[in-house]
Every structure is written in C-alpha cells, then in structure tokens.
Write an enzyme that holds these catalytic residues in place. Structure first.
Site, PDB file in Angstrom:
ATOM      1  N   TYR A 146       0.126  28.214 -27.275  1.00  0.00           N
ATOM      2  CA  TYR A 146       0.315  27.920 -28.695  1.00  0.00           C
ATOM      3  C   TYR A 146       1.344  28.846 -29.338  1.00  0.00           C
ATOM      4  CZ  TYR A 146      -3.507  24.601 -29.549  1.00  0.00           C
ATOM      5  OH  TYR A 146      -4.306  23.501 -29.588  1.00  0.00           O
ATOM      6  N   LYS A 180      -7.306  28.243 -14.880  1.00  0.00           N
ATOM      7  CA  LYS A 180      -6.680  27.359 -13.880  1.00  0.00           C
ATOM      8  C   LYS A 180      -5.968  28.262 -12.879  1.00  0.00           C
ATOM      9  CE  LYS A 180      -5.470  23.319 -12.204  1.00  0.00           C
ATOM     10  NZ  LYS A 180      -6.439  22.403 -11.559  1.00  0.00           N
ATOM     11  N   ASP A 232     -10.435  21.950 -14.877  1.00  0.00           N
ATOM     12  CA  ASP A 232     -10.659  20.519 -14.578  1.00  0.00           C
ATOM     13  C   ASP A 232     -12.115  20.275 -14.202  1.00  0.00           C
ATOM     14  OD1 ASP A 232     -10.118  22.036 -12.312  1.00  0.00           O
ATOM     15  OD2 ASP A 232      -8.971  20.480 -11.285  1.00  0.00           O
ATOM     16  N   ASP A 262      -9.126  24.442 -26.885  1.00  0.00           N
ATOM     17  CA  ASP A 262      -8.893  23.346 -27.831  1.00  0.00           C
ATOM     18  C   ASP A 262      -9.420  22.037 -27.239  1.00  0.00           C
ATOM     19  OD1 ASP A 262      -7.748  21.951 -30.074  1.00  0.00           O
ATOM     20  OD2 ASP A 262      -6.121  21.318 -28.749  1.00  0.00           O
ATOM     21  N   ASP A 321     -13.222  19.817 -28.101  1.00  0.00           N
ATOM     22  CA  ASP A 321     -13.270  18.427 -28.580  1.00  0.00           C
ATOM     23  C   ASP A 321     -14.143  17.587 -27.651  1.00  0.00           C
ATOM     24  OD1 ASP A 321     -11.551  18.821 -30.784  1.00  0.00           O
ATOM     25  OD2 ASP A 321     -10.471  16.951 -30.399  1.00  0.00           O
TER      26      ASP A 321
END
Ligand code: IPM
Ligand code: MG
Length: 353
Positions: free
Chosen positions: A141, A188, A221, A245, A249
């Site tokens: 970001y 990751k 993942d 983020d 959600d």
C-alpha cells in the site's frame, strides 16, 4: 470524563451511519455521566469537492487533538475517474500514515441471533471468534510505485522493515494472552522475499518474547481456504496490509454481513481511528437502508481502546446484541423479511443503552 471525538463522515452512507454512532455515544455520555464533544471534519470525496484535497490540513489538526476519531467511509463512482489528480482513498491512507496507525484490529465474531444470515452453514460459523491484526501503514500500500516511460509497465513495491513486523506481531501476541492464547501469522513465504522476512521475524519475536503463546504460520492462499472450512480454529491472526485487507473481507461473510464489523486502527500512542470495515455503499446512500451497527460497534471499540471505558463499551455491545435478539434487522441482514431503517436501528440501540 471529558472526551473529544473527531467525526469524519466521508462519503456515501458515511454521514448516516456516523450520525447514529454519535447518538449512541451521547446516550453513553448521559448514562455514565461523561461529557463528549464532537468536531466534524472533511475526508474523502466530499473533501475533494469542497477543498480539492481528500485530507485537508484542518482534518489532520482536529484528529491529532482528539481522543478518538470516528470515520464513516470514503469513495464512490463520482470520484472514480482514473485520470483524476487525486482520489478519496488517498485521504484514508493518508490519515492512517499521518497518525502512524500501524495496527488495524478487525474482530470477527458471529452473533448468535444472526447465524442464519451467513451464507455459510451454521456448524461452520457457530462460535467463530477471530481478532485480525492487519499491518496498516506499510507493505504494498505504501511501497514505491513506478511507471515505465512508455506507460506500459507499472510496479508497486511490497516493502517491510523488521521493526514494522516486530511491533505488529508483539501487539497481536499481547492480545492473544488475554484471549485464547494463540497467534496465526499469515504470509506468502514460499514465493515472496518480503514474506520470508515477515516469517523469520515473527518466529523470533514469538519464540523469544511469547513462549507461552501458541504460534503457527499459514500461507495466505491456504488461509483463504481455512477461513471457510475451519474458522473456529483461529484466535488472533496477524498479517501484512494487503493480505489483511483481503482476508478480512472474506472473514466478514462468516457473521453474515459486512454491516456488522467494526475496526480500530491504533498506533503506539495518540488517538485511534474507528470505522466500520465496509465501504461507502453509494448505491444505498440516502435510502435509510444502511446498517449502522458496524459504526456503533466501532464507537464501542473507541471507548475501550482510546478512553479505557470498558463498561461503557460493553454496554454498547450488549445493546447491539439485545436489539438483534429482539429481531430488529436492517435490509442487509433481513433475508427478505421485515426490515427497519438506519435511524430506527440506531434509536433501538440508544434506547437499550
Ligand atoms: C479497508 C478498505 C481500504 C483499504 C480502501 C478503501 C482504501 O478496503 O479499509 O479495508 O484497502 O485499506
Ligand atoms: Mg478492505
């Protein structure tokens, strides 16, 4: 006590839901004998319209002088032109950075009264209680963004420094101590170098400083899958800005609606910023269909985390649970049944407080 709030209604449904949050704060002030004052300022698209700047200096000044900031939402199709000089979201990212709010707490708990509002099977979501710690002022970001001379190649850098990882992992681990004592770090590391630093740093902080806290690492993942198949196994989850983020959600669907989830953004000192995790929902703005509960629950987090008013926060949370138990539903959680408006829902919480 005397407390100052900066209110940042923003765009879309923001003004409607922040109004309800304020009314609930007023109810708390009168029941518990506090004096709360409010300073309303501009942020996002409306700030662009009125001042040309999504984060005017007056907004930052007011926020810095407050005990807590209550934000509605920013953005909408009116400001979506990709060639525009600035965007509403720049205001939100800017205030996070300006106030050094590096820790974003997103609690995801299923409400017993709403188990059937979730698109997921009851047995998968009953008893889910996860607290996400999303790193909020670093990562992709805020990395360097470059565009090649011909405009055909663009890159955004994902960057983390050790100290940024250490401080968010510490905060998450401390929270786990007063919960079920487990931290899951998400990265990751099988692909990204920045995730390998994240992993080795998290491993070290947890081993050296939190040997009493159970600790595991999960690839992002796989985490996306586990949230749907075994969400109950997670207590505190800590991750970087982008992964946080996306995963929050996804996790918001466990309780059934984005309209129920508050969040707190905290630094190591100074005021915190409290907001619903949903967006500005321009399609329903002004229709009275917005669910004010996420914002109302965000005011409870403000009382707890920025003002130390635990009883007052609990009173709001209990009031929300009661109105839901009594069957009140805004359209987002009504499943086609009878629904109340934004202000009726707010008034019901006020009455319970
Ligand atoms: C959030 C939102 C913001 C983010 C947007 C509006 C910039 O999605 O708070 O999760 O990506 O951080
Ligand atoms: Mg988001």
């Amino acid at each position: 006590m005397n407390a100052r709030f900066t209110l940042l209604p923003g765009d879309g449904i923001g003004p409607e839901i922040v109004t309800q949050g304020r009314l609930v704060l007023d109810a708390v002030a009168s029941r518990f004998d506090h004096t709360f004052t409010y300073d309303t300022q501009l942020i996002g698209g409306i700030a662009i319209d009125e001042t040309g700047d999504p984060l005017p200096a007056a907004t930052i000044a007011s926020a810095k002088e407050s005990h807590a900031i209550i934000l509605g939402a920013v953005g909408g199709p009116r400001w979506d032109d990709p060639t525009a000089k600035t965007r509403p979201e720049v205001g939100l990212l800017g205030i996070r950075k300006e106030l050094n709010l590096f820790a974003n707490l997103r609690p995801v708990r299923t409400q017993p009264a709403l188990l059937d509002a979730s698109p997921l099977k009851r047995e998968l979501i009953e008893g889910v209680d996860i607290l996400f710690y999303r790193e909020l002022t670093g990562g992709i970001y805020f990395g360097e963004s470059t565009t090649s001379d011909d405009g055909k190649t663009v890159s955004d850098a994902m960057t983390y420094s050790e100290y940024e990882i250490e401080r968010i992992v510490r905060m998450a681990a401390e929270a786990a101590r007063s919960r079920r004592g487990k931290v899951t770090s998400v990265d990751k590391a099988n692909v990204l170098a920045v995730s390998r630093l994240w992993r080795s740093t998290a491993d070290r902080v947890m081993a050296e400083e939190f040997p009493d806290v159970e600790f595991e690492t999960v690839l992002v993942d796989a985490m996306a899958m586990h949230l749907l198949s075994r969400a109950k196994d997670f207590d505190v989850v800590v991750t970087g800005n982008l992964f946080g983020d996306i995963l929050t959600d996804e996790a918001s669907m466990l309780p059934g609606s984005l309209g129920l989830l508050p969040s707190a953004s905290l630094g190591s000192s100074g005021p915190g910023l409290y907001e619903p995790i949903h967006g500005s929902a321009p399609d329903i703005a002004g229709t009275g269909a917005a669910n004010p509960l996420a914002t109302i629950l965000a005011t409870a987090m403000a009382l707890r985390h920025s003002l130390g008013l635990d009883d007052e926060a609990a009173a709001i949370e209990a009031a929300v649970e009661t109105v839901l138990d009594n069957g009140l539903r805004t359209p987002d959680i009504a499943r086609g049944g009878p629904a109340v408006s934004t202000s009726e829902m707010g008034a019901a919480v006020v009455a319970e407080v």
